[in-house]
Design a protein around this motif. Sequence first.
Motif: not given
Length: 617
Positions: A496-497, A506-509, A514-517
Amino acid sequence: MGENHPVDFNNGSFFGWDIPTTSAAQFMKFEPDGHLRLYQWAGMDWREVSDLLRTEAGDCGYPMVCGRYGVCTNGQCGCPDAAKYQSSFFRQMDFRHPNLGCSPVTPISCDYAKDHILLELKSTYYFAFDSSLNENGTELEDCKNNCLSNCSCKAALFVHHQSMGVDACDIDTSQNNCSITITSPEFGFMDNGTSKGSCLLLNEVFSIINNEKYAVSVGDGSSLFIKVQSSYVEKPRRIKIILASSLGSLFAMLCIVGICFVVIRKRLKESNGTEVDFLDQVPGMPTRYSYETLKALTEDFSRKLGEGGFGCVYEGILENGTKIAVKCIDGFGQVKDSFLVEVKTIGSIHHVNLVKLIGYCSEKSHRLLVYEYMANGSLDTWIFGGKQNLPLPWHVRRKIILDIAKGLAYLYEDCSQKIIHFDVKPQNILLDPNFNAKVSDFGLSKLLEKDQSRIVTKMRGTPGYLAPEWLSNIITEQVDVYSFGIVIMEIICGRKNLDWSMTEENRHLLSLFKIKAAEEKLHEMVDPKSEDMLIHMEEVLDTMRIAAWCLQGNFSKRPSMSLVVKVLEGLVAAETNLDYDFTYSSVVSTFTGADPEQQVVDDATTPLLPSTLSGPR
């Protein structure tokens, strides 16, 4: 402190939990939220590989998952159900964040202990319960009285002793008899009428578990008695005055209510007749059924397929053998408006990626919609873990994404009027037997003329899928494009988003996106349950970039849905200059466009709908 129980680690099993075998370093961490998580070294950082308590605790078996006095039901938080009582005793701390818990409307005071009462929440459970307590048994009334007589007691959990069926066989050798005592196999009262069980008194009330959805059921014999403060008014001389005035007021109110009932009933009849006449005049309308006909086709509404925000959905069969889904809409006002909008919107349009409205019923107070039957249900049950043994392969997920895009593109560009859906989410995407996706639930949609590009309207939709420009109330079809981008990410990531069961980082998709990008580690977000997606990683990452394009905070930089379809089909290239701050909106004030013909004002008072609402099944 009680007995010490040794815990063994043997052949990959730790206290009954299976630990994945690996050569990498691992460690377990008991986290502040109550989760016992297993982490494994992934070369650059530690990655969570297992939530060890999840099998036993589910989504709800943690102390503060829903805050103080919060009731957890299948991962969703709420307050003790005030609708069962004559008044409301609890309110949410923050209605926008239900996981923060609830607070008593009237604080408990030891100075007014005689006004303390216990509210019973049946089929509830508490994480701190120990079945070894009170092995000899405590009477239910004693348990309740012990809490009422102890000012520091905030609640009492009572669990009836469980019967094990045949308790014993006592053989009398002299009589050659076997005496068997049989008790009920359920939790609850024993056959001899006793009400003994285990009693736990609570000085603090943290999250309460709705036992109907709890991962480890303890039956229906558990109840939580919450202490609340009744009214402080106790002066005898005022009681007589209040009683006398109440009787007089009651008589007057009965007269007023009777008059209002007659007037309202008359207006409802007139309104219903006008509504039915209006629907009959809409060109190309589906079949209008009587309520008795639909009742027979669904076998008296006996086979429930699901439950949405406005009512239940039942399975039925037409006389020609075709399966149907019948949605019963409950309520008045906004719900009635939703019925009219849905019939007008999809009653006369047809597309392979839009759910087909076969018929409807508008008879007296009954509002029903008849849809084509979708054998595989809604998309959320496939991507959010409901069918964990059957992870969707990448080619199926990609086709679903393309189908949704084609359905939305049709609404905006190929209909005689432009249709904005306003509630694009996995719960409103239905799947047929071949996993063809169809957009459903048009109860919140709006129709615009082709030359209208913007609409001024009240906020409508589901939290978590709302575009940032809702702050301006100047809305285009780009709000659906934004929601579509979130759905793409949920399909690819298998989550879920907004997931409160995860750690804060990791709660907010979208924040994680943004971080992983920025770290160029988008591959770490892909659903690990599908090995097929790992094989097609490059194509998956390209689709994630399309999602980022749809999620641009500035709605003017998002693509049209027809352009998204072309990109997904490989006909054109996707935009690469993207901003991954998806919550930013360049629109912060009311639109002041020079051309009034390009916008329409909607004065509807449709409120923001909670995320549990969903469409037909």
